[in-house]
Enzyme design. Structure first.
Site, mmCIF file in Angstrom:
data_model
loop_
_atom_site.group_PDB
_atom_site.id
_atom_site.type_symbol
_atom_site.label_atom_id
_atom_site.label_comp_id
_atom_site.label_asym_id
_atom_site.label_seq_id
_atom_site.Cartn_x
_atom_site.Cartn_y
_atom_site.Cartn_z
ATOM 1 N N ASP A 127 0.642 -1.737 0.221
ATOM 2 C CA ASP A 127 0.141 -0.317 -0.386
ATOM 3 C C ASP A 127 0.563 1.561 -0.436
ATOM 4 O O ASP A 127 0.580 2.537 -0.227
ATOM 5 C CB ASP A 127 -1.200 -0.048 1.071
ATOM 6 C CG ASP A 127 -2.108 -1.232 0.745
ATOM 7 O OD1 ASP A 127 -2.351 -1.387 0.048
ATOM 8 O OD2 ASP A 127 -2.700 -1.241 2.163
ATOM 9 N N GLY A 128 1.840 1.388 0.673
ATOM 10 C CA GLY A 128 3.297 2.540 0.865
ATOM 11 C C GLY A 128 3.109 3.030 -0.922
ATOM 12 O O GLY A 128 3.104 3.677 -1.223
ATOM 13 N N ASP A 141 -3.288 10.540 5.286
ATOM 14 C CA ASP A 141 -3.554 11.095 6.431
ATOM 15 C C ASP A 141 -2.491 12.388 6.664
ATOM 16 O O ASP A 141 -1.253 12.739 6.098
ATOM 17 C CB ASP A 141 -3.480 10.850 7.758
ATOM 18 C CG ASP A 141 -2.504 9.685 7.915
ATOM 19 O OD1 ASP A 141 -0.848 9.457 7.363
ATOM 20 O OD2 ASP A 141 -2.827 8.700 8.098
ATOM 21 N N ARG A 152 -4.580 18.862 24.432
ATOM 22 C CA ARG A 152 -2.726 18.346 24.630
ATOM 23 C C ARG A 152 -3.182 16.755 24.084
ATOM 24 O O ARG A 152 -4.071 15.739 25.257
ATOM 25 C CB ARG A 152 -2.993 18.487 26.017
ATOM 26 C CG ARG A 152 -2.013 20.211 26.190
ATOM 27 C CD ARG A 152 -2.164 20.122 27.481
ATOM 28 N NE ARG A 152 -0.593 19.967 27.964
ATOM 29 C CZ ARG A 152 -0.760 19.148 29.283
ATOM 30 N NH1 ARG A 152 -1.142 18.785 29.237
ATOM 31 N NH2 ARG A 152 0.941 18.487 29.295
ATOM 32 N N ALA A 165 -5.284 2.347 8.212
ATOM 33 C CA ALA A 165 -4.482 3.144 8.898
ATOM 34 C C ALA A 165 -4.156 3.270 9.989
ATOM 35 O O ALA A 165 -4.347 2.662 10.882
ATOM 36 C CB ALA A 165 -3.465 3.939 7.390
ATOM 37 N N TYR A 166 -2.928 4.125 10.073
ATOM 38 C CA TYR A 166 -3.080 5.122 11.255
ATOM 39 C C TYR A 166 -3.733 5.658 12.406
ATOM 40 O O TYR A 166 -4.104 4.966 13.840
ATOM 41 C CB TYR A 166 -1.388 6.437 11.236
ATOM 42 C CG TYR A 166 -1.230 6.477 12.635
ATOM 43 C CD1 TYR A 166 -1.254 5.956 14.610
ATOM 44 C CD2 TYR A 166 -0.101 7.776 12.717
ATOM 45 C CE1 TYR A 166 -0.563 6.183 15.303
ATOM 46 C CE2 TYR A 166 0.278 8.235 13.881
ATOM 47 C CZ TYR A 166 0.194 7.447 14.650
ATOM 48 O OH TYR A 166 1.058 7.406 16.104
ATOM 49 N N ALA A 167 -4.618 6.032 11.846
ATOM 50 C CA ALA A 167 -6.128 6.297 12.490
ATOM 51 C C ALA A 167 -7.224 4.961 13.018
ATOM 52 O O ALA A 167 -7.530 5.641 14.347
ATOM 53 C CB ALA A 167 -6.963 7.290 11.307
ATOM 54 N N ALA A 172 -3.416 9.802 21.800
ATOM 55 C CA ALA A 172 -3.120 9.451 23.043
ATOM 56 C C ALA A 172 -3.375 11.099 23.776
ATOM 57 O O ALA A 172 -2.518 11.396 24.450
ATOM 58 C CB ALA A 172 -2.361 9.063 23.452
ATOM 59 N N GLN A 210 5.600 9.587 4.083
ATOM 60 C CA GLN A 210 6.458 9.610 3.579
ATOM 61 C C GLN A 210 7.135 10.710 3.167
ATOM 62 O O GLN A 210 8.170 10.961 2.313
ATOM 63 C CB GLN A 210 5.788 8.761 1.706
ATOM 64 C CG GLN A 210 5.109 7.693 2.521
ATOM 65 C CD GLN A 210 4.607 7.287 0.650
ATOM 66 O OE1 GLN A 210 4.256 7.698 0.211
ATOM 67 N NE2 GLN A 210 4.353 6.140 0.926
#
Length: 299
Positions: free
Chosen positions: A81-82, A156, A183, A197-199, A220, A254
């Protein structure tokens, strides 16, 4: 039967030829087999410049990405995918569709398996495929009145804290309206494509690609009530770095740039779309069920 596409670009992960994944065919042999198959189908084939340099595919004409954008009707991407993300961003402004042959791990957007590559591609080259248009983000990093970084993202845009520092403090506005000071370890602005992905790992929802909306996901967060937020389309998101050291803005993981206190990242929908072509009968929910190992039993 004459293929639908006149000139086809073959693109591979440039360094994969020297370090194939365990249990995966060597990239050089995969690319050679693919080129030979395309020639048998009557296709005119070119190879992307860096792919040719690392694969030894010297029998075909070679073009850089700019040349592919001007001359080709289709890009066939071999990798994960990258690799698809990188070339999808570059070819989107030119409307070049992409087909993805999966030589990576998950393969949410590279969905043609190596094992069935030829039997899957044959009808697709004759025009039997599903068209899947994906939105992109256009992001700019502003330092005062100067734009210091400008990039597209298909997955993203992520504002991250530094590796050795504490949380970042971010002031977030949507369409000029203040939303909150946050924060957290960072903040993700994701397209529907990037929602897997990251989300997703940060607790965000999955978005069906046809929605066109965006999702804002804190990483976080310090306050538990700071939750992922799905935003309408179109929208402009402004994120100002209020506090925190060594922060950075990353685009599809990337490309990236460092940020200073007071810098703003402005994110809006790009006018361009990445166009993916899938095998006939492809369905987004089938992909989710297979890749995320959901229960496949019927009622």
């Amino acid at each position: 039967m004459k293929p639908k596409f006149g000139q086809i670009a073959v693109i591979g992960k440039s360094h994969a030829s020297t370090s194939p994944s365990v249990g995966m065919p060597h990239s050089q042999s995969v690319l050679a087999s693919l080129v030979a198959f395309l020639h048998k189908q009557g296709c005119e084939v070119v190879v992307e410049k860096d792919t040719a340099a690392h694969s030894g595919a010297h029998a075909c004409p070679v073009l850089d990405v700019a040349g592919i954008a001007q001359q080709c009707d289709l890009a066939l991407v071999v990798g994960g995918d990258g690799t698809m993300l990188g070339f999808g961003r570059q070819l989107a402004p030119h409307g070049i569709p992409l087909m993805g042959i999966n030589q990576g791990r998950l393969g949410f957007i590279t969905d043609i398996s190596l094992e069935h590559m030829e039997t899957t591609l044959q009808p697709m080259l004759q025009g039997h495929y599903e068209v899947d248009k994906r939105i992109l983000l256009h992001a700019q990093v502003w330092r005062g009145n100067t734009c210091v970084f400008d990039a597209l993202a298909l997955n993203d845009v992520v504002i991250n804290r530094g590796a050795s520092s504490g949380m970042v403090e971010l002031s977030v506005s949507v369409d000029g309206h203040f939303v909150a000071n946050q924060r957290a370890d960072g903040l993700i602005i994701s397209t529907p494509t990037g929602s897997t992905a990251y989300a997703l790992s940060a607790g965000g929802p999955l978005l069906q690609p046809s929605l066109g909306g965006l999702v804002m996901v804190p990483i976080a967060p310090h306050t538990f009530s700071n939750r992922p937020l799905v935003l309408a389309d179109p929208v402009e998101i402004s994120i100002e770095l209020v506090g925190g050291r060594d922060a950075s803005a990353n685009f599809d993981m990337q490309s990236m740039t460092t940020m200073q206190i007071g810098d703003k990242v402005v994110v809006r929908k790009s006018p361009h779309h990445a166009v993916f072509l899938h095998p006939k009968g492809w369905n987004y929910f089938d992909t989710l069920r297979h890749k995320l190992h959901w229960n496949e039993g019927g009622s």
